[in-house]
Design an enzyme around this catalytic site. Sequence first.
Site, PDB file in Angstrom:
ATOM      1  N   ASP A 162       0.496  -1.707   0.099  1.00 19.63           N
ATOM      2  CA  ASP A 162       0.297  -0.188  -0.350  1.00 19.63           C
ATOM      3  C   ASP A 162       1.013   1.293  -0.168  1.00 19.63           C
ATOM      4  OD1 ASP A 162      -1.546   2.262   0.207  1.00 19.63           O
ATOM      5  OD2 ASP A 162      -3.097   0.525   1.795  1.00 19.63           O
ATOM      6  N   SER A 187      -7.056   4.472  -1.835  1.00 20.85           N
ATOM      7  CA  SER A 187      -7.076   2.993  -1.874  1.00 20.85           C
ATOM      8  C   SER A 187      -7.305   2.286  -2.142  1.00 20.85           C
ATOM      9  CB  SER A 187      -6.408   2.539  -0.018  1.00 20.85           C
ATOM     10  OG  SER A 187      -5.149   3.186   0.160  1.00 20.85           O
ATOM     11  N   HIS A 208      -9.886  -2.601   5.999  1.00 22.69           N
ATOM     12  CA  HIS A 208      -9.599  -1.129   6.090  1.00 22.69           C
ATOM     13  C   HIS A 208      -9.815  -2.005   3.985  1.00 22.69           C
ATOM     14  CE1 HIS A 208      -6.580   2.118   5.331  1.00 22.69           C
ATOM     15  NE2 HIS A 208      -6.808   2.173   6.371  1.00 22.69           N
ATOM     16  N   GLU A 231      -1.235  -7.377   2.640  1.00 20.13           N
ATOM     17  CA  GLU A 231      -0.946  -6.617   2.051  1.00 20.13           C
ATOM     18  C   GLU A 231      -0.200  -6.055   3.032  1.00 20.13           C
ATOM     19  OE1 GLU A 231      -3.492  -2.233   2.550  1.00 20.13           O
ATOM     20  OE2 GLU A 231      -3.790  -3.998   3.470  1.00 20.13           O
ATOM     21  N   HIS A 272       2.573   8.670   5.054  1.00 19.27           N
ATOM     22  CA  HIS A 272       1.000   9.566   5.454  1.00 19.27           C
ATOM     23  C   HIS A 272       1.539  10.582   7.022  1.00 19.27           C
ATOM     24  CE1 HIS A 272      -2.102   9.139   3.023  1.00 19.27           C
ATOM     25  NE2 HIS A 272      -2.336   7.930   2.531  1.00 19.27           N
ATOM     26  N   ASP A 280      -0.703   0.072  -4.559  1.00 24.34           N
ATOM     27  CA  ASP A 280      -2.584   0.298  -5.053  1.00 24.34           C
ATOM     28  C   ASP A 280      -2.189   2.810  -6.158  1.00 24.34           C
ATOM     29  OD1 ASP A 280      -2.078   1.683  -2.660  1.00 24.34           O
ATOM     30  OD2 ASP A 280      -3.217   0.677  -1.743  1.00 24.34           O
ATOM     31  N   HIS A 281      -0.960   2.657  -5.015  1.00 21.34           N
ATOM     32  CA  HIS A 281      -0.900   3.800  -5.761  1.00 21.34           C
ATOM     33  C   HIS A 281       0.568   4.477  -5.218  1.00 21.34           C
ATOM     34  CE1 HIS A 281      -1.724   5.308  -1.112  1.00 21.34           C
ATOM     35  NE2 HIS A 281      -2.538   4.374  -1.403  1.00 21.34           N
TER      36      HIS A 281
END
Length: 529
Positions: free
Chosen positions: A65, A115, A176, A337, A346, A383-384
């Site tokens: 992630d 996400s 999540h 994950e 973040h 995912d990004h």
Amino acid sequence: RRCYRSLLLASFPPHLKLKVYLRVADQEKDPLFWNTWAQRTLKNALILQKLNQNTAKNLILFLGDGMGIPTVTAARILKGQLSRQSGEETQLEMDKFPFVALSKTYNTNAQVADSAGTATAYLCGVKANEGTVGVSAAAVRSQCNTTQGNEVTSILRWAKEAGKSVGIVTTTRVNHATPSAAYAHCVDRDWYSDGEMPAEAVQAGCKDIARQLFENIPNIDVSHSNYTFYTKVCGHSFKLVDSAISANPVAYRVGSMPYDVLFYLLNKQNAYYVWNKKELLSLNPNSVDYLLGLFEPGDLPYDLERNNETDPSLTEMVEVAIKILKKNPSGFYLLVEGGRIDHGHHEGKAKQALHEAVEMDRAIGHAGLMTSIYDTMTVVTADHSHMFNFGGYTPRGNTIFGLAPMLSDVDQKPFTAILYGNGPGFKVVNGLRENVSTLDYEENNYKAQSAVPLSMETHGGEDVAVFAKGPMAHLLHGVHEQNYIPHVMAYAACIGQNRDHCMSSSGASSLSAALPSLTALLTLIRLFC
């Protein structure tokens, strides 16, 4: 540039204790070293011309992630430096995969993705709006009445319908964004429980994600399939209110297990619930058909802060999951994950994020030892990305968390190689950028400087890498839409809507195998006639 760098290094303040490897290894000075390496790589590439077109019995998707390409590169260097190498020449386990593609991560309504919408793409095969899971782009975030009729199923479901075992391993909560797209259909990723939902949505019949986890498990599971959920779940996330569970006479807890978890397990044979590392590793996989592991009341701690006595590592969780799932002769699908890479970024905590990425890479390598490329397709992707990068003309072997070998020619202050485009690391002291040389910039929770102040750093919008090995891995090449990934994996395993080619190829194989026998039979007939 070498002269310029030498001058920079010579003038760099000695008290900053720049950690660099200035000496190039002697072997790297010899052109024969590089030519030999390249020729060896070329021979390996030529071998790949013989494509692996087997049917994939097993499918594994590793999802980092927020693991953009700069994160992959920095994690590679960190992995090497943890082994006392300079780092740049190190190979991650994912680097060894023979096929690499790029994935376009945008959501249907967002240039820079979240996400939830991306999880719907790489699990359900369709692009979706940001903030929604398991529903098409016709569903609008937070609008309950747009849910019905717009649900889309995931490759986890496709694998179950083909008789495979399925599992989820994550370092985040099981409800999540990433894992929830595998089993839930929800117009808001934040509807973890009914407590997070607006009253009108509950009254309209929309279901929270935690409720769907337990309600949808029977719809996905078959008698010989396995579900392995390893994660942490907020206590309130399992405060379900449906009548079936409310009517259940069980009115106590086993350890810290929520009522509804116990209710679920009581209705399964060979089902186990574990809440710590010791319990997990003491299980006999041969006697386990269903396993639910909830190790913390929230997300798992960062790997750097994990209690090695009580919390399992991602690698340990993956090992147990594969041991249980591989008992099924029809194979399995496993979603893994590394969810806290994203959280570290973040928070501007690059060291936490990169150590999470290195741990996920370790799990990738361990999974490779437990499976075979001949019947297991493994895909690693993100995912990004994030607004994370590193630079500043750092010399070879510069510690990845260290300073660049130069001062800013604007404010005359040093800066770390790792920087964020935005985030919580922005700080001004007396009207000027903070002097990082006065800080412990290699501390685990140091927040790297950012250009724009934000309480939480944001995602990045660039393409992410897709690494693939095993049957049909060559179909992941070039640049693709993110929703292409589950279609390739389903094609490789002959599940979902991709089954026709399997029937035709098996028929062709049977005919091919029969041709020599037919020829011999015809020859005998001619001899005896």
